[in-house]
Design a protein around this motif. Structure first.
Motif, short mmCIF file in Angstrom:
data_model
loop_
_atom_site.label_atom_id
_atom_site.label_comp_id
_atom_site.label_asym_id
_atom_site.label_seq_id
_atom_site.Cartn_x
_atom_site.Cartn_y
_atom_site.Cartn_z
N UNK A 44 -50.27 -36.59 29.50
CA UNK A 44 -49.30 -36.29 28.46
C UNK A 44 -48.68 -37.61 28.01
N UNK B 106 -45.36 -39.51 26.47
CA UNK B 106 -43.91 -39.33 26.38
C UNK B 106 -43.26 -40.66 26.01
N UNK C 24 -37.65 -37.92 18.31
CA UNK C 24 -36.85 -37.51 19.46
C UNK C 24 -35.63 -38.42 19.60
N UNK D 66 -31.66 -37.30 19.63
CA UNK D 66 -30.69 -37.61 20.68
C UNK D 66 -29.63 -38.59 20.21
N UNK E 270 -29.71 -34.46 28.89
CA UNK E 270 -31.00 -33.82 28.65
C UNK E 270 -30.99 -32.99 27.37
N UNK F 7 -40.40 -31.93 26.09
CA UNK F 7 -40.33 -32.21 27.54
C UNK F 7 -39.02 -31.77 28.16
N UNK F 8 -37.97 -31.69 27.36
CA UNK F 8 -36.66 -31.38 27.93
C UNK F 8 -36.50 -29.91 28.30
N UNK G 66 -35.87 -29.61 31.85
CA UNK G 66 -34.50 -29.91 32.28
C UNK G 66 -33.59 -28.71 32.06
N UNK G 67 -33.85 -27.95 30.99
CA UNK G 67 -33.05 -26.75 30.76
C UNK G 67 -33.33 -25.71 31.83
N UNK H 51 -31.32 -26.50 34.66
CA UNK H 51 -29.94 -26.08 34.38
C UNK H 51 -29.78 -24.59 34.72
#
Lengths: 644, 524
Positions: free
Chosen positions: A34, A36, A74, A78, A194, B369-370, B373-374, B377
């Protein structure tokens, strides 16, 4: 304050999908990985957003294929205000120097186009795929910017910007006097949350991401890509990960945990007891020792290495490099030179390097005050053209990597990071029938988390290479004649940085002993300090008693972040490198960053309840179990008087 | 045959087994750790023939057989009272099984130690019962397909999820396991194996014909038995026109052994966006769910009450300060053009307007990808609750769901139960009106009070037309009535007649009562 963040689009080698492994031959299929954003670049973005405050702009730059647009978007999701993707076929094959050159041009254009006012430039200290840590420093050299490497935290005040940066034995606090400046960011820096918001996601989806090609940066094809690179990859081998794992004991399926653990402990003690020769193997005199040295009268040319010093003595890593430089010099009938760096080098220390292989020592006089990485890079930039060495080896220490990158970029030389193998060879020729005359340095290094091995040669001028500690043996050359040359060294500019303070952890907390024969390292799996005290310390004591040698305590980054041990105990990419006879990893998952600091251990024993933990892949003994289940039993087994 | 406790019977030679007490112990409980059983031997058959031999022998020797999957369930359904355990864990290779009666183009998919067949064009797969859900879904990734049921435990084995009609957060969009089962390879207590297709055995006017492998003949179904119009995992699925497949799915192993299944697959959601929206009040949060339910592309709607957020704040201190309630919505939307991994701005803005209109004070949004992370959570709630509970007397959790139009009444009942002195967290699958109220009693006295509150909530749920178990199932659960007498769990929902209706079906398929006795209904 405005900021630029450099974001690398990388293979996610920390989360390799199962089908990326070719199980038949045990190699990694790179196409299956993958892609990233470099995780350390997330920390860089977090710092950049903090630097921006309410006023400035943050612009992200990435370089890669069209798909890399996602990491740009991304970054906007953010919090970045805009992003640019550098994408062009001619960029393909860029080495770090060509990449840095391309990014430097892009930085200038971003400053211009987005109207940035003297921005701070942030980048992760390195990426998990190439793992070189070179590009940001090379950009600093090309754009003549102050560089603060290995930042863990920053403080933007009304009048000053200060950074806390990692050093070998603690932290330094720097103030930056001139902007733009570039900083590289460690995993100890604040994390990016996140989550973002729906509003930011909508903005990110709507944002136009500009794509700039070489022509947009005014770059010719000889400046970037393969043609603009100072190094050439001449060979790539995939490394088989199979067979590395040794004995596995899975406690969940074990018949009798106590019996099995006790028997494993006996085996470990047996193996360590027998490895006396293994450990000294590298430190003893071998074939390339005194006997075969070339006739010193006839040595022509210089193979140069940089030797760092600590408390006025050369470091182990420096001596390892010197031994390798000498081996290669003997083959070429060259002088083996050591450029000995340090604040106050006594004459005896310089001359003493002869015993470790140097035929020539360049020892600095002065400097009047502590030198920065910029000063040392300047020294290297003066020394290399003056001495015209065949090649330059530099320790891949935190500082060594920075100095090497700054100097290589200024000299326009190829630099290969973290070499694990060096050899003299013939220069590659495009015509296989034609034999090229010159001798080159073939530099072999692992990449992609150690899953491939690349052999690299420099395309022009002396090759520069960094080498991590523990890779090469130290060699002894008794009664070796050595010539010491003093070179003057003034620390003038300090690179427009002010060193405000150094927090040397070494006086209060020495941390892990890098030269220890036995290391017991703990990770987050240990849980807490009290559990460290109740489980691990008795185990260490028992090991020491049993083996009759001192055992050093070490840890992973997760244990530092979990406040179990302070930073000087950390082993790994951003910590220390060890190469013991026995490395016991307790509750450590074994992420690539950690393995880089211990992978040259002779015997690794891992305890981790997760059978998939990567640490087990490099272990001679893998124990699948928790600390509670195993360590007390192992401690008892060490204390018991079983026959040996 | 009582005397065989220390070895396998000679009739079963060649079948892998273990009598090592340490190995057997691994099959005597499940994830709940609330039930501990006893057994002499564990068999690990590798195909339907070996299963048939075990069932034949057990019938002849009068031993009960408890069927074990991965043990990720919470009800003790697989916990044996005595006799033998039949684990499906070695049923992992599709080529060892009776081939499915399917034409068409099938790919053989091989994992490290499992295999199954896929037809990408038909979106079907033939999967042995011992394959774990994560293995199935990881291997389907190259086809961009997925098997949609998504229980929390991805290590669950397919067979176990069929026996329990497992569901998960995304059952809001995809339904529970039952919806995805097209055919089953079963072995009945007579020992013969047979593929049963959906539509092949269907009840007419309350009479369900049974295949030979399940004893043949027919059984009366659906009388005196009213299933709730909600997500439901309590009791057999019985109605006057029920399909046999739907009866076997969720039957908790009391009718037959499931060896393999022909399952439906769906397109893999490619661009999932998850939004945790934080509201000032529970009312606003519930209102937002009403807005999200009809919205396009919603995969799941989860709820966390203020008490839940207090626990999660231990790991996530940046959760917006109390008073706060959270709705976590998961969307799937087509990505915008080009390399943009996010949905088009107009779609995202539409979602944003919904949470704004409902008064959200903040939202945490993730994509790509996050998502992982959720997930962490979300998992921080059970982790922190379990940590808290481990130092006390255990937790008591409801699993009830009611029809949407009665949900506000049920929510009032939760609030009332939560308002007492016993700590409690209310969370779960708001999309399907299915919340869990977990009581966290401090001591035995509070536990006693919690049990009576639980009983009242169960009564309320049934009165409102709901279920007392929407996803966990029944297993070995019992409820003590207010007068102190233990009652079968299902008695609260279906009464004596309903339990008898289930027993009738079981008797028809398993006349000697050897399969999972004491599960779902009391042993006879």
């Amino acid at each position: 304050l405005d900021a630029i963040v450099l974001i690398k689009y990388v293979a996610d080698i920390e989360n390799v999908p199962p089908d990326a492994w070719d199980l038949e031959i045990g190699t990694l299929r790179r196409a299956k990985l993958r892609m990233v954003a470099n995780p350390l670049d997330d920390h860089a973005l977090a710092l950049a957003l903090r630097a921006r405050g309410h006023m400035g702009q943050v612009i992200a730059i990435s370089m890669g294929p069209h798909r890399a647009e996602r990491v740009c978007r991304r970054a906007v999701a953010y919090g970045a205000d805009g992003a640019v993707l550098l994408s062009d076929r001619t960029f393909a094959g860029s080495d770090t120097l060509a990449t840095a050159r391309t990014l430097s041009k892009a930085i200038l254009r971003v400053i211009d186009e987005f109207g940035l006012d003297s921005p701070l430039i942030f980048a992760g200290m390195q990426s998990p795929d190439g793992d070189t840590a070179q590009v940001p420093a090379e950009i600093a050299a090309m754009l003549d910017l102050p560089l603060v490497p290995y930042v863990t935290d920053m403080d933007v005040g009304e009048r000053s910007i200060t950074f806390r940066a990692m050093e070998r034995a603690g932290y330094s606090l720097y103030e930056v006097l001139r902007l733009p400046a570039i900083v590289t960011v460690t995993g100890h820096a604040p994390e990016l949350p996140f989550h973002t918001t729906l509003k930011r996601l909508a903005v990110a989806s709507a944002t136009r991401i500009a794509t700039w090609a070489a022509a947009d940066l005014g770059m010719g094809s000889n400046e970037t890509g393969l043609d603009g690179s100072a190094t050439r990859v001449v060979k790539i081998e995939t490394v088989s990960r199979r067979g590395k794992r040794g004995v596995t004991l899975d406690l969940s399926g074990a018949e009798s945990v106590d019996v099995e653990l006790t028997s494993i402990v006996a085996k470990i003690v047996g193996e360590v007891g027998n490895t006396g020769t293994v450990v000294n193997e590298g430190r003893e005199d071998e074939d390339a020792g005194t006997g075969i040295s070339a006739d010193d009268e006839h040595r022509v040319g210089l193979c140069l290495c940089v030797v760092e010093s600590s408390d006025s003595s050369p470091t182990q890593a420096g001596l390892e490099l010197l031994g390798e430089a000498r081996r290669l010099a003997d083959e070429r009938n060259c002088h083996a030179g050591a450029l000995l760096l340090g604040d106050e080098i006594p004459e005896s220390a310089a001359a003493g390097l002869g015993a470790w292989g140097a035929t020539t020592v360049l020892a600095v006089s002065g400097p009047a005050r502590p030198a920065s990485h910029h000063d040392y890079a300047e020294l290297l930039c003066r020394t290399v053209p003056a001495k015209e060495p065949e090649f330059v080896l530099i320790p891949a220490s935190l500082r060594g990597r920075t100095i090497a990158s700054l100097a290589a970029a200024r000299l326009g030389l190829g630099l290969t990071a973290d070499c694990t193998g060096l050899a003299n060879g013939r220069a590659p020729s495009k015509d296989p029938k034609e034999e090229s005359g010159s001798t080159v340095l073939r530099q072999t290094r692992p990449a992609l988390g150690g899953n491939i091995l690349a052999t690299i040669v420099s395309a022009n001028g002396p090759a520069m290479a960094t080498v991590r500690a523990g890779v090469f043996p130290i060699r002894e050359y008794p009664a070796n004649p050595v010539r010491v040359e003093r070179i003057s060294f003034e620390t003038e500019s300090f690179g427009d940085l002010v060193l405000l303070r150094t927090e040397t952890a070494s006086t209060a907390v020495k941390g892990a002993d890098e030269n220890a024969d036995i290391v017991v390292a703990v990770g987050s799996g240990v849980g807490s300090r009290s559990r460290l005290d109740s489980y691990v310390r008795p185990f260490i004591q028992a090991l020491e008693d049993r083996l009759g040698t001192s055992v050093t305590l070490a840890c992973s980054r997760a244990a530092v972040e979990g406040d179990i041990l302070p930073y000087p105990y950390q082993v790994g990419q951003t910590g220390k490198t060890v190469r013991p006879k026995l490395y016991v990893a307790l509750g450590i998952s074994g992420a690539i960053q950690h393995r880089l600091g211990m992978e040259n251990s002779v015997l690794v024993v891992s305890v981790n309840p997760d059978p998939e933990a990567p640490i087990h892949d490099v272990s001679g003994f893998s124990i699948i179990g928790t600390i509670e289940e195993t360590v007390p039993t192992m401690t008892r087994a060490l204390r018991s008087s079983f026959a040996t | 045959m009582q005397g065989m406790s220390n070895q396998a019977a000679p009739e079963l030679a060649g079948i892998t087994y273990s009598i090592d007490p340490k190995v057997v112990a691994g099959y005597l409980s499940d994830e709940s750790s609330a039930y501990v059983g006893s057994a002499d031997i564990v068999y690990l058959p590798k195909d339907q023939v070996e299963i048939g031999r075990i069932l034949n022998f057990s019938t002849a020797s009068g031993q009960s057989v408890s069927i074990a999957g991965a043990g990720t369930s919470l009800t003790g359904a697989r916990v044996p009272a005595a006799g033998v355990v039949l684990s499906v864990e070695k049923l992992r290779h599709v080529d060892m099984l009776e081939p499915a009666p399917e034409a068409g183009e099938w790919d053989l998919v091989r994992g490290p130690d499992y295999s199954f067949r896929v037809s990408a064009t038909e979106r079907l797969a033939v999967v042995p019962a011992g394959v774990r859900l994560f293995e199935l879904n990881d291997s389907l990734e190259t086809y961009r397909l997925a098997y949609p049921p998504d229980p929390t435990e991805r290590s669950a084995m397919l067979g176990g999820t069929i026996a329990t009609n497992a569901s998960g957060a995304r059952s809001f969009a995809y339904g529970a396991t039952r919806r995805w089962i097209e055919a089953l390879l079963v072995v009945g207590t007579g020992g013969s194996a047979q593929w049963i297709r959906r539509g092949e055995f269907r009840a007419r006017r309350g009479v369900l014909p049974l295949p030979d492998s399940l004893g043949g003949g027919s059984v009366v179904v659906g009388r005196q038995y009213a299933m709730p119009q909600t997500k439901n995992a309590a009791g057999l699925y019985l109605s006057k026109d029920v399909d046999l497949i739907d009866v076997i799915v969720g039957s908790e192993g009391i009718l037959c052994v499931v060896v393999a299944a022909l399952v439906g697959l769906s397109q893999r959601p490619e661009n999932v966006v998850q939004v945790a929206a934080f509201f000032h009040s529970e009312e606003e949060a519930l209102l937002s769910a009403d807005e999200f339910r009809p919205a396009e592309g919603v995969l799941s709607i989860e709820y966390f009450d203020p008490g839940s957020l207090e626990f999660m704040r231990i790991d996530y201190p940046d959760i917006p300060p109390a008073p706060s309630a959270c709705v976590l919505v998961e969307f799937d939307a087509p990505a915008a053009a080009g390399e943009n991994p996010y949905p088009p701005p107009s779609v995202i803005e539409r979602w944003g307007r919904v949470i704004d209109n409902c008064g959200a004070k903040a939202d945490w949004t993730v994509a790509g990808e996050e998502i992982a992370a959720m997930k962490a959570f979300r998992h921080s709630l059970p982790e922190q609750v379990n940590r808290w509970v481990s130092q006390r007397v255990g937790k008591l959790g409801t699993d009830m769901a009611v029809p949407g139009e009665r949900f506000s009444e049920m929510f009032d009942a939760y609030r009332e139960a939560r308002a007492g002195e016993i700590s409690a967290v209310l969370f779960g699958h708001l999309g399907q009106y299915h919340l869990h109220l977990n009581f966290l009693p401090e001591d035995q006295d509070q536990l006693k009070v919690a049990k009576s509150l639980y009983r009242e909530l169960a009564r309320t749920s049934v009165r409102l037309g709901g279920t007392i178990s929407a996803e966990h199932g029944v297993g070995k659960k019992t409820l003590v009535d207010s007068d102190g007498t233990p009652k079968p769990y299902l008695w609260y929902m279906y009464g004596e007649m309903g339990i008898r209706a289930i027993a009738d079906v079981k008797r028809a398929c398993d006349p000697h009562g050897i399969l999972n006795p004491g599960t779902m209904i009391p042993a006879e």
